[in-house]
Design an enzyme around this catalytic site. Sequence first.
Site, PDB file in Angstrom:
ATOM      1  N   SER A   9       3.191  39.405  50.815  1.00 15.16           N
ATOM      2  CA  SER A   9       4.655  39.825  51.084  1.00 15.16           C
ATOM      3  C   SER A   9       5.067  41.106  50.606  1.00 15.16           C
ATOM      4  O   SER A   9       4.640  41.575  49.552  1.00 15.16           O
ATOM      5  CB  SER A   9       5.404  38.775  50.254  1.00 15.16           C
ATOM      6  OG  SER A   9       6.604  39.189  49.735  1.00 15.16           O
TER       7      SER A   9
ATOM      8  N   HIS B  25       4.512  39.545  55.514  1.00 12.59           N
ATOM      9  CA  HIS B  25       5.525  38.488  55.196  1.00 12.59           C
ATOM     10  C   HIS B  25       6.517  39.439  54.779  1.00 12.59           C
ATOM     11  O   HIS B  25       6.573  40.347  53.747  1.00 12.59           O
ATOM     12  CB  HIS B  25       5.387  37.470  54.111  1.00 12.59           C
ATOM     13  CG  HIS B  25       6.381  36.340  54.212  1.00 12.59           C
ATOM     14  ND1 HIS B  25       6.260  35.314  54.774  1.00 12.59           N
ATOM     15  CD2 HIS B  25       7.172  36.238  52.952  1.00 12.59           C
ATOM     16  CE1 HIS B  25       7.109  34.555  54.218  1.00 12.59           C
ATOM     17  NE2 HIS B  25       7.604  35.087  53.331  1.00 12.59           N
TER      18      HIS B  25
ATOM     19  N   ASP C 299      10.536  39.009  53.323  1.00 12.40           N
ATOM     20  CA  ASP C 299      11.416  38.155  52.739  1.00 12.40           C
ATOM     21  C   ASP C 299      13.011  38.716  52.917  1.00 12.40           C
ATOM     22  O   ASP C 299      13.270  39.968  52.307  1.00 12.40           O
ATOM     23  CB  ASP C 299      11.085  37.994  51.238  1.00 12.40           C
ATOM     24  CG  ASP C 299       9.997  37.064  51.069  1.00 12.40           C
ATOM     25  OD1 ASP C 299       9.984  35.942  51.464  1.00 12.40           O
ATOM     26  OD2 ASP C 299       9.203  37.504  50.439  1.00 12.40           O
TER      27      ASP C 299
ATOM     28  N   MET D 169      16.714  38.341  51.815  1.00  5.56           N
ATOM     29  CA  MET D 169      17.608  37.671  50.907  1.00  5.56           C
ATOM     30  C   MET D 169      18.868  38.168  50.841  1.00  5.56           C
ATOM     31  O   MET D 169      19.371  39.354  50.962  1.00  5.56           O
ATOM     32  CB  MET D 169      17.120  37.671  49.412  1.00  5.56           C
ATOM     33  CG  MET D 169      15.769  37.406  49.236  1.00  5.56           C
ATOM     34  SD  MET D 169      15.164  37.617  47.853  1.00  5.56           S
ATOM     35  CE  MET D 169      13.341  37.259  47.835  1.00  5.56           C
TER      36      MET D 169
ATOM     37  N   HIS E  54      11.158  35.729  56.738  1.00  8.03           N
ATOM     38  CA  HIS E  54      11.601  34.451  56.096  1.00  8.03           C
ATOM     39  C   HIS E  54      13.166  34.801  55.690  1.00  8.03           C
ATOM     40  O   HIS E  54      13.410  35.592  54.810  1.00  8.03           O
ATOM     41  CB  HIS E  54      10.745  34.343  54.779  1.00  8.03           C
ATOM     42  CG  HIS E  54      11.139  33.181  53.945  1.00  8.03           C
ATOM     43  ND1 HIS E  54      10.788  33.038  52.687  1.00  8.03           N
ATOM     44  CD2 HIS E  54      12.066  32.136  54.194  1.00  8.03           C
ATOM     45  CE1 HIS E  54      10.952  31.880  52.111  1.00  8.03           C
ATOM     46  NE2 HIS E  54      11.829  31.355  53.110  1.00  8.03           N
TER      47      HIS E  54
ATOM     48  N   MET F  94      16.049  33.758  53.932  1.00  6.63           N
ATOM     49  CA  MET F  94      16.504  33.208  52.737  1.00  6.63           C
ATOM     50  C   MET F  94      18.180  33.531  52.657  1.00  6.63           C
ATOM     51  O   MET F  94      18.540  34.308  51.629  1.00  6.63           O
ATOM     52  CB  MET F  94      16.000  33.374  51.661  1.00  6.63           C
ATOM     53  CG  MET F  94      14.408  33.002  51.471  1.00  6.63           C
ATOM     54  SD  MET F  94      13.588  33.374  49.872  1.00  6.63           S
ATOM     55  CE  MET F  94      12.782  34.843  50.226  1.00  6.63           C
TER      56      MET F  94
ATOM     57  N   MET G 282       7.720  25.948  50.228  1.00  9.64           N
ATOM     58  CA  MET G 282       7.910  26.766  49.019  1.00  9.64           C
ATOM     59  C   MET G 282       7.343  26.280  47.849  1.00  9.64           C
ATOM     60  O   MET G 282       7.691  24.884  47.318  1.00  9.64           O
ATOM     61  CB  MET G 282       9.492  27.097  48.722  1.00  9.64           C
ATOM     62  CG  MET G 282      10.326  27.753  49.978  1.00  9.64           C
ATOM     63  SD  MET G 282       9.291  29.580  50.185  1.00  9.64           S
ATOM     64  CE  MET G 282       9.667  30.139  48.466  1.00  9.64           C
TER      65      MET G 282
ATOM     66  N   ASP H 243       4.303  29.394  49.891  1.00  4.97           N
ATOM     67  CA  ASP H 243       4.833  30.732  49.374  1.00  4.97           C
ATOM     68  C   ASP H 243       5.320  30.390  47.949  1.00  4.97           C
ATOM     69  O   ASP H 243       5.959  29.721  47.550  1.00  4.97           O
ATOM     70  CB  ASP H 243       5.821  31.255  50.376  1.00  4.97           C
ATOM     71  CG  ASP H 243       6.444  32.420  49.960  1.00  4.97           C
ATOM     72  OD1 ASP H 243       5.865  33.169  48.950  1.00  4.97           O
ATOM     73  OD2 ASP H 243       7.145  33.085  50.437  1.00  4.97           O
TER      74      ASP H 243
END
Length: 221
Positions: free
Chosen positions: A8, A31, A33, A35, A64, A66, A135, A173
């Site tokens: 990540s 990966h 993320d 957010m 990913h 989120m 998760m 993760d």
Amino acid sequence: MSVTITPSILSADFTRLGEEIGRIGNADWVHVDIMDGHFVPNLSFGPAIVEAARGVTDKPFDVHLMIEEPETWVERYAKAGADTIIFHVEAAADPHALVARIRELGARAAFSVKPKTPIEDYLDLAREADQVLVMSVEPGFGGQAFMPEQLSKVETLDRLRRAEGLDLTIEIDGGISADTIGQAAAAGVDSFVAGSAVYGAPDPNAAIDELRRLAEAARAR
């Protein structure tokens, strides 16, 4: 399925992101993320960063989301270079339609569940998806402690795919390290997202190789 180590870049040095991606040459996937400060209490990257990072590596991007209202963003992330797009079922208005839409955009379709979300409620969705991300920490921040009780979800998904012959990748993760990857692999995980365990190591590539070795050894038992 083979073991996939997926560092990540949330744990990377953002001021040198291109170089940091270059330090994980032994990784299988990258990966990313995303957010929004609403679905989770933190902010990270946006489509422009994904597009810029796409220019420095040909490794598959595991993106990913989120974020709230993921259906309004998937097209932008697909165009930015996401190979797999993961959304949270807790944020999606129609998860089944969103899996189909992601596929239409040419990306692998995946969904994720928070620790308190029962996976049993989404087994029909798992039958349609390419990947499920379990998760093993609360989403939003890196460096949290691994929640071993989340492995029961992995075991449920692994039983499902074996019983029905599904081509389904199971990813985990949160808190993945040399101390925890073995138990996750033994439960049925294929793809392991690791942040600080990789970027916090003196040699990220050596850390990746060791994580892969430990996961493969656990699966072989």
